[in-house]
Write a protein that holds these residues in place. Structure first.
Motif, mmCIF file in Angstrom:
data_model
loop_
_atom_site.group_PDB
_atom_site.id
_atom_site.type_symbol
_atom_site.label_atom_id
_atom_site.label_comp_id
_atom_site.label_asym_id
_atom_site.label_seq_id
_atom_site.Cartn_x
_atom_site.Cartn_y
_atom_site.Cartn_z
ATOM 1 N N HIS A 1 -8.433 8.926 4.426
ATOM 2 C CA HIS A 1 -7.767 9.284 3.063
ATOM 3 C C HIS A 1 -9.103 9.394 2.330
ATOM 4 O O HIS A 1 -9.976 9.070 2.539
ATOM 5 C CB HIS A 1 -7.115 8.263 2.748
ATOM 6 C CG HIS A 1 -7.167 7.021 2.957
ATOM 7 N ND1 HIS A 1 -8.284 6.248 2.342
ATOM 8 C CD2 HIS A 1 -6.852 6.035 4.004
ATOM 9 C CE1 HIS A 1 -8.451 5.015 2.840
ATOM 10 N NE2 HIS A 1 -7.629 4.784 3.642
ATOM 11 N N GLN A 2 -8.848 9.844 1.102
ATOM 12 C CA GLN A 2 -9.980 10.176 0.059
ATOM 13 C C GLN A 2 -10.411 8.680 -0.367
ATOM 14 O O GLN A 2 -11.584 8.583 -0.537
ATOM 15 C CB GLN A 2 -9.548 10.952 -0.967
ATOM 16 C CG GLN A 2 -9.495 12.569 -0.540
ATOM 17 C CD GLN A 2 -9.027 13.505 -1.547
ATOM 18 O OE1 GLN A 2 -8.392 12.830 -2.503
ATOM 19 N NE2 GLN A 2 -8.966 14.540 -1.315
ATOM 20 N N GLU A 3 -9.468 7.995 -0.911
ATOM 21 C CA GLU A 3 -10.000 6.597 -1.248
ATOM 22 C C GLU A 3 -8.742 5.859 -1.574
ATOM 23 O O GLU A 3 -7.549 6.165 -1.734
ATOM 24 C CB GLU A 3 -10.634 6.618 -2.883
ATOM 25 C CG GLU A 3 -9.885 7.599 -3.700
ATOM 26 C CD GLU A 3 -10.280 7.950 -5.050
ATOM 27 O OE1 GLU A 3 -11.268 7.149 -5.526
ATOM 28 O OE2 GLU A 3 -10.213 8.904 -5.693
ATOM 29 N N TYR A 4 -8.971 4.586 -1.721
ATOM 30 C CA TYR A 4 -7.858 3.560 -2.003
ATOM 31 C C TYR A 4 -8.113 3.113 -3.464
ATOM 32 O O TYR A 4 -9.484 2.971 -3.927
ATOM 33 C CB TYR A 4 -8.031 2.332 -0.986
ATOM 34 C CG TYR A 4 -7.106 2.236 0.174
ATOM 35 C CD1 TYR A 4 -5.734 2.480 -0.038
ATOM 36 C CD2 TYR A 4 -7.887 2.169 1.513
ATOM 37 C CE1 TYR A 4 -4.894 2.532 1.199
ATOM 38 C CE2 TYR A 4 -7.048 2.043 2.419
ATOM 39 C CZ TYR A 4 -5.646 2.456 2.383
ATOM 40 O OH TYR A 4 -4.960 2.471 3.599
ATOM 41 N N VAL A 5 -7.012 3.095 -4.312
ATOM 42 C CA VAL A 5 -7.104 2.625 -5.582
ATOM 43 C C VAL A 5 -6.064 1.855 -5.795
ATOM 44 O O VAL A 5 -5.054 1.761 -5.240
ATOM 45 C CB VAL A 5 -7.308 3.891 -6.548
ATOM 46 C CG1 VAL A 5 -8.658 4.739 -6.292
ATOM 47 C CG2 VAL A 5 -5.938 4.620 -6.329
ATOM 48 N N THR A 6 -6.555 0.953 -7.050
ATOM 49 C CA THR A 6 -5.227 0.077 -7.265
ATOM 50 C C THR A 6 -4.405 0.920 -8.086
ATOM 51 O O THR A 6 -4.563 2.416 -8.616
ATOM 52 C CB THR A 6 -5.627 -0.735 -8.479
ATOM 53 O OG1 THR A 6 -6.311 -0.279 -9.513
ATOM 54 C CG2 THR A 6 -6.916 -1.910 -7.782
ATOM 55 N N GLU B 1 0.831 -1.069 -0.099
ATOM 56 C CA GLU B 1 -0.033 0.164 -0.168
ATOM 57 C C GLU B 1 0.811 1.268 -0.121
ATOM 58 O O GLU B 1 1.678 1.592 0.765
ATOM 59 C CB GLU B 1 -0.843 -0.061 1.327
ATOM 60 C CG GLU B 1 -1.715 1.232 1.493
ATOM 61 C CD GLU B 1 -2.130 1.261 2.854
ATOM 62 O OE1 GLU B 1 -2.143 2.574 3.483
ATOM 63 O OE2 GLU B 1 -2.621 0.380 3.421
ATOM 64 N N ALA C 1 -3.028 4.810 -1.482
ATOM 65 C CA ALA C 1 -3.868 5.598 -0.491
ATOM 66 C C ALA C 1 -3.990 7.292 -1.236
ATOM 67 O O ALA C 1 -2.848 7.692 -1.004
ATOM 68 C CB ALA C 1 -3.509 5.493 0.731
ATOM 69 N N VAL C 2 -5.095 7.737 -1.706
ATOM 70 C CA VAL C 2 -4.949 9.058 -2.082
ATOM 71 C C VAL C 2 -5.153 9.832 -0.794
ATOM 72 O O VAL C 2 -6.410 10.124 -0.254
ATOM 73 C CB VAL C 2 -5.931 9.274 -3.095
ATOM 74 C CG1 VAL C 2 -6.201 10.780 -3.673
ATOM 75 C CG2 VAL C 2 -5.927 8.446 -4.270
ATOM 76 N N GLU D 1 -5.589 2.070 -11.445
ATOM 77 C CA GLU D 1 -6.651 3.204 -11.561
ATOM 78 C C GLU D 1 -5.839 4.284 -11.193
ATOM 79 O O GLU D 1 -6.259 5.497 -11.734
ATOM 80 C CB GLU D 1 -7.761 2.818 -10.363
ATOM 81 C CG GLU D 1 -8.544 1.670 -10.797
ATOM 82 C CD GLU D 1 -9.404 1.048 -9.695
ATOM 83 O OE1 GLU D 1 -10.381 0.747 -9.975
ATOM 84 O OE2 GLU D 1 -9.079 1.366 -8.515
ATOM 85 N N TYR D 2 -5.011 4.511 -10.212
ATOM 86 C CA TYR D 2 -4.167 5.727 -9.833
ATOM 87 C C TYR D 2 -3.443 6.245 -11.159
ATOM 88 O O TYR D 2 -3.347 7.373 -11.307
ATOM 89 C CB TYR D 2 -3.356 5.562 -8.802
ATOM 90 C CG TYR D 2 -2.546 6.597 -8.218
ATOM 91 C CD1 TYR D 2 -3.203 7.293 -7.173
ATOM 92 C CD2 TYR D 2 -1.138 6.929 -8.441
ATOM 93 C CE1 TYR D 2 -2.677 8.485 -6.510
ATOM 94 C CE2 TYR D 2 -0.464 7.838 -7.837
ATOM 95 C CZ TYR D 2 -1.286 8.729 -6.986
ATOM 96 O OH TYR D 2 -0.688 9.909 -6.387
ATOM 97 N N THR E 1 -1.750 -1.190 -3.754
ATOM 98 C CA THR E 1 -2.718 -0.051 -4.088
ATOM 99 C C THR E 1 -2.278 1.122 -3.791
ATOM 100 O O THR E 1 -1.163 1.156 -2.815
ATOM 101 C CB THR E 1 -4.048 -0.198 -2.928
ATOM 102 O OG1 THR E 1 -3.398 -0.597 -1.657
ATOM 103 C CG2 THR E 1 -4.880 -1.614 -3.455
#
Length: 383
Positions: free
Chosen positions: A351-356, A300, A331-332, A359-360, A329
């Motif tokens: 955090h705003q979101e977790y993305v792969t 992460e 963390a944004v 995706e990031y 992933t």
């Protein structure tokens, strides 16, 4: 052309203890990949690959990744040995050259190649860390204001060093020479000829390797008028290597303060991801090799919410995708925030979101496109 005798004279010599250390720290997959070989198999320990001697496939040549040993079970071959022997056959080099090759690939410093000096350097850093730990009250105050508890600092070995020559005097009393202190940047020579503490007015965190040995010290100056971040050696900037376990999850962060915030969350059971500090918004190959050697199951990336952090997350994700293929992933974090600042406010890291990572990467591309252009394009596509 260098003759064989001349070549022998310039070959490096490695003491047995140094050879063992290099083999122990070597990552089998990385070494074989550099030679064009691929490990095959789903097991954590036992894999297969092409035999460098007879060329038979992975069903015959078996490698124990943990022991760094191999054997070809072909009845006409039987070639076996450790990672160095594999490399000798694959590259056509001798033993010292194979050891030097692995050391360079793994970023292991063998410049002095004197094991007694390596051991003594580890001891001097351990003694310096103990001195700083015994004088840690200022560090406790500094991190308390940032939400980090004393118990976390104690487990991380966090200390403090003031100005003057207190550390110099302490280490000299323990039998260390002035030249050693200067060489390891635990002391510096002032313009007036005085020998003073190399670290001063700094929170100190020992850098511990995966064998639980202190290999360097990190200092964070409490005054912004001086160099903010300091490493005595600075060759292997990793915090958290001693926490790694086989198959664990890891959280990558930029700075030591972020590391301590995530370490406290880990200690308190709020996350099962082990904090791993890169030292800056970038993942280096030797750091990734360290993670690969423990067969990390998930990474992460939690870099700062600024431009440098976001660019660093892209670089780290790309390196992982190319060289490790570990599920990753990102963390944004909110703009201009970092794990430590968020933890100080919320005792958590929202955090705003977790993305792969994939995706990031695409989100980063979209963020570079003017919003008006995107809006016009999407409206046109919707017609």
């Amino acid at each position: 052309m260098t003759s064989k005798c001349q070549r022998c004279l310039i070959l490096p010599y490695f003491k047995p203890e140094v050879v063992d250390t290099i083999l122990d720290q070597a990552n089998v997959e990385s070494v074989l990949a550099s030679l064009g070989y691929q490990l095959i198999g789903k097991g954590l320990r036992n894999k297969g690959t092409v035999c460098p001697s007879c060329g038979r496939d992975a069903t015959h040549c078996k490698i124990n990744v943990e022991k760094k040993s191999f054997i070809c079970n072909s009845p006409t071959c039987g070639f076996k040995g450790n990672l160095f022997h594999f490399l000798m056959m694959a590259k056509g080099v001798n033993f010292p050259e194979s050891v030097a090759y692995v050391a360079k690939l793994m970023n292991i410093d063998t410049s002095d190649n004197c094991w007694e000096e390596v051991q003594r350097r580890g001891k001097i850093f351990a003694d310096a860390a103990q001195f700083c730990f015994n004088n840690r009250s200022a560090a406790i105050d500094y991190f308390y204001k940032r939400g980090i508890r004393e118990n976390t600092l104690k487990k991380a070995g966090v200390g403090f060093i003031e100005g003057g020559r207190s550390l110099v005097d302490y280490l000299k009393e323990k039998g260390y020479e002035q030249a050693e202190l200067l060489e390891n940047r635990l002391a510096y020579l002032a313009p007036n000829g005085s020998v003073l503490n190399g670290m001063y007015n700094q929170v100190v965190i020992p850098i511990i390797d995966s064998k639980r040995k202190i290999i360097d010290l990190y200092g964070r100056n409490l005054s912004d008028r001086h160099q903010k971040h300091f490493y005595c050696l600075g060759t292997r900037k990793i915090l958290g290597a001693h926490l790694l376990k086989r198959g664990c999850k890891v959280r990558l962060v930029e700075g030591p303060g972020d590391y301590l915030a995530c370490y406290e969350m880990y200690l308190n059971g709020f996350t099962d991801s082990i904090p791993f500090c890169c030292g800056k918004a970038e993942l280096f190959e030797y750091q990734l090799n360290e993670l690969k050697s423990f067969n990390v199951s998930h990474i992460e990336i939690m870099f700062d919410g600024d431009k440098a952090g976001r660019n660093g997350a892209l670089q780290a994700g790309e390196l992982i995708a190319k060289q490790a293929k570990i599920p990753t992933t990102v963390a944004v974090l909110p703009d201009e925030e970092d794990p430590l600042s968020l933890y100080a406010k919320y005792k958590a890291i929202p955090h705003q979101e977790y993305v792969t990572y994939d995706e990031y990467k695409w989100l980063a591309v979209l963020n570079e496109i003017p919003k008006d252009f995107l809006r016009t394009y999407l409206n046109r596509e919707g017609e």
